[in-house]
Scaffold this motif. Structure first.
Motif, PDB file in Angstrom:
ATOM      1  N   LEU A   2       0.822  -1.211   0.000  1.00 40.00           N
ATOM      2  CA  LEU A   2       0.000   0.000   0.000  1.00 40.00           C
ATOM      3  C   LEU A   2       0.855   1.259   0.000  1.00 40.00           C
ATOM      4  N   ALA A   3       1.928   1.244   0.757  1.00 38.66           N
ATOM      5  CA  ALA A   3       2.815   2.412   0.806  1.00 38.66           C
ATOM      6  C   ALA A   3       3.450   2.674  -0.554  1.00 38.66           C
ATOM      7  N   ARG A   4       3.900   1.603  -1.235  1.00 41.38           N
ATOM      8  CA  ARG A   4       4.499   1.778  -2.576  1.00 41.38           C
ATOM      9  C   ARG A   4       3.458   2.284  -3.567  1.00 41.38           C
ATOM     10  N   ARG A   5       2.275   1.687  -3.529  1.00 42.58           N
ATOM     11  CA  ARG A   5       1.218   2.113  -4.460  1.00 42.58           C
ATOM     12  C   ARG A   5       0.792   3.548  -4.164  1.00 42.58           C
ATOM     13  N   ALA A   6       0.661   3.877  -2.886  1.00 45.80           N
ATOM     14  CA  ALA A   6       0.272   5.239  -2.508  1.00 45.80           C
ATOM     15  C   ALA A   6       1.322   6.240  -2.949  1.00 45.80           C
ATOM     16  N   GLU A   7       2.567   5.886  -2.836  1.00 47.80           N
ATOM     17  CA  GLU A   7       3.636   6.798  -3.274  1.00 47.80           C
ATOM     18  C   GLU A   7       3.502   7.090  -4.759  1.00 47.80           C
ATOM     19  N   ALA A   8       3.195   6.071  -5.531  1.00 47.07           N
ATOM     20  CA  ALA A   8       3.077   6.232  -6.982  1.00 47.07           C
ATOM     21  C   ALA A   8       1.808   6.985  -7.383  1.00 47.07           C
ATOM     22  N   GLU A   9       0.711   6.763  -6.646  1.00 43.77           N
ATOM     23  CA  GLU A   9      -0.581   7.298  -7.077  1.00 43.77           C
ATOM     24  C   GLU A   9      -1.035   8.557  -6.347  1.00 43.77           C
ATOM     25  N   THR A  10      -0.613   8.722  -5.105  1.00 41.12           N
ATOM     26  CA  THR A  10      -1.127   9.845  -4.310  1.00 41.12           C
ATOM     27  C   THR A  10      -0.031  10.627  -3.609  1.00 41.12           C
ATOM     28  N   GLY A  11       1.196  10.416  -4.019  1.00 38.44           N
ATOM     29  CA  GLY A  11       2.289  11.112  -3.359  1.00 38.44           C
ATOM     30  C   GLY A  11       2.570  10.586  -1.965  1.00 38.44           C
ATOM     31  N   GLY A  12       2.101   9.372  -1.668  1.00 36.42           N
ATOM     32  CA  GLY A  12       2.386   8.750  -0.380  1.00 36.42           C
ATOM     33  C   GLY A  12       1.232   8.737   0.599  1.00 36.42           C
ATOM     34  N   ASN A  13       0.078   9.235   0.202  1.00 36.21           N
ATOM     35  CA  ASN A  13      -1.074   9.312   1.100  1.00 36.21           C
ATOM     36  C   ASN A  13      -1.867   8.002   1.041  1.00 36.21           C
ATOM     37  N   VAL A  14      -1.570   7.091   1.975  1.00 38.96           N
ATOM     38  CA  VAL A  14      -2.233   5.782   2.003  1.00 38.96           C
ATOM     39  C   VAL A  14      -3.727   5.951   2.241  1.00 38.96           C
ATOM     40  N   SER A  15      -4.109   6.876   3.078  1.00 36.27           N
ATOM     41  CA  SER A  15      -5.523   7.115   3.357  1.00 36.27           C
ATOM     42  C   SER A  15      -6.279   7.492   2.082  1.00 36.27           C
ATOM     43  N   ALA A  16      -5.718   8.382   1.295  1.00 39.99           N
ATOM     44  CA  ALA A  16      -6.353   8.789   0.043  1.00 39.99           C
ATOM     45  C   ALA A  16      -6.439   7.616  -0.923  1.00 39.99           C
ATOM     46  N   LEU A  17      -5.398   6.808  -0.977  1.00 40.80           N
ATOM     47  CA  LEU A  17      -5.404   5.632  -1.841  1.00 40.80           C
ATOM     48  C   LEU A  17      -6.520   4.679  -1.431  1.00 40.80           C
ATOM     49  N   LEU A  18      -6.603   4.355  -0.146  1.00 41.12           N
ATOM     50  CA  LEU A  18      -7.633   3.426   0.322  1.00 41.12           C
ATOM     51  C   LEU A  18      -9.031   3.984   0.092  1.00 41.12           C
ATOM     52  N   GLU A  19      -9.214   5.274   0.300  1.00 37.89           N
ATOM     53  CA  GLU A  19     -10.520   5.878   0.048  1.00 37.89           C
ATOM     54  C   GLU A  19     -10.891   5.720  -1.428  1.00 37.89           C
ATOM     55  N   ARG A  20      -9.941   5.961  -2.308  1.00 37.30           N
ATOM     56  CA  ARG A  20     -10.196   5.830  -3.745  1.00 37.30           C
ATOM     57  C   ARG A  20     -10.542   4.388  -4.117  1.00 37.30           C
ATOM     58  N   VAL A  21      -9.792   3.426  -3.580  1.00 38.29           N
ATOM     59  CA  VAL A  21     -10.016   2.015  -3.901  1.00 38.29           C
ATOM     60  C   VAL A  21     -11.376   1.547  -3.380  1.00 38.29           C
ATOM     61  N   VAL A  22     -11.708   1.910  -2.155  1.00 38.66           N
ATOM     62  CA  VAL A  22     -12.983   1.489  -1.568  1.00 38.66           C
ATOM     63  C   VAL A  22     -14.147   2.165  -2.289  1.00 38.66           C
ATOM     64  N   GLN A  23     -14.003   3.431  -2.621  1.00 34.68           N
ATOM     65  CA  GLN A  23     -15.068   4.140  -3.347  1.00 34.68           C
ATOM     66  C   GLN A  23     -15.301   3.507  -4.711  1.00 34.68           C
ATOM     67  N   ALA A  24     -14.239   3.151  -5.406  1.00 33.18           N
ATOM     68  CA  ALA A  24     -14.377   2.499  -6.715  1.00 33.18           C
ATOM     69  C   ALA A  24     -15.089   1.163  -6.574  1.00 33.18           C
TER      70      ALA A  24
END
Length: 70
Positions: free
Chosen positions: A17-39
Motif C-alpha cells: 500500500l505504501a508503494r502504491r500510494a507513493e506512486a498514485e497519491t504522493g504517499g497518502n495511504v488514506s487517500a489511496l484506500l478511500e479511492r479504492v474502496v469508493q471504486a
C-alpha cells in the motif's frame, strides 16, 4: 465528513500500500484506500442496479409510457 479508522495489516500488505500510494497519491495511504474502496462501492452499485433492471425487463418502457401519458 471523514471518520478515522484503525486497520491491522500484515507488513507485506502495508508495504504494498505504501508503494502504491507513493506512486498514485504522493504517499497518502488514506487517500489511496478511500479511492479504492469508493471504486469498489460504485462498481457494486452498478452491478446491483443492472441486476435490478434485468429482473424487470419492461420497467424502462413502462416508465417511459407513463411519462408520456402524464
Amino acid at each position: 465528513m471523514k471518520s478515522r479508522v484503525t486497520l491491522s495489516l500484515e507488513e507485506s500488505t502495508l508495504n504494498y500500500l505504501a508503494r502504491r500510494a507513493e506512486a498514485e497519491t504522493g504517499g497518502n495511504v488514506s487517500a489511496l484506500l478511500e479511492r479504492v474502496v469508493q471504486a469498489a462501492a460504485v462498481a457494486e452499485s452498478a452491478k446491483l442496479h443492472a441486476a435490478w433492471f434485468t429482473n424487470r425487463p419492461g420497467y424502462a418502457d413502462t416508465a417511459e409510457a407513463e411519462r408520456y401519458a402524464a
